[in-house]
Design an enzyme around this catalytic site. Sequence first.
Site, PDB file in Angstrom:
ATOM      1  CB  CYS A  31      65.133  16.564  32.953  1.00  0.00           C
ATOM      2  SG  CYS A  31      64.799  18.157  32.217  1.00  0.00           S
ATOM      3  CB  CYS A  34      67.093  17.580  30.101  1.00  0.00           C
ATOM      4  SG  CYS A  34      66.997  18.568  31.604  1.00  0.00           S
TER       5      CYS A  34
END
Length: 129
Positions: A31, A34
């Site tokens: 991600c 993230c």
Amino acid sequence: MSATVELTKENFDQTVTDNEFVLIDFWAEWCGPCKQFGPVYEKAAEANPDLVFGKVDTEAQPELAAAFGIQSIPTLMIVRDQVAVFAQPGALPEAALTDVIGQARKLDMDQVRQQIAEQQAQQQGDQGA
């Protein structure tokens, strides 16, 4: 050494039970947002050593992600006295994260518990009608 704690289904309940204030970052290696949020979260953890900053890898811990209904990552959750007081998807900028932590610190948990009890009573009343 990292200022954050890796949370798994083995240590999650105990971590939340043993600590009155836990921040949880639901994330995954693949991600992009993230990865952008990671250093911001680590910096906040270093700036708030009295709080527990946990990370849940949603790939390694799908049961935890499912248990909390995590739909998108990163998602930040704050648990105080075993009550989730904040949950929001998206990578927060540093200033916003600092602000959220400050607001969560100021919460009157007796008032929060009372509001939850009132909501639950109201829901039960609605179901009985």
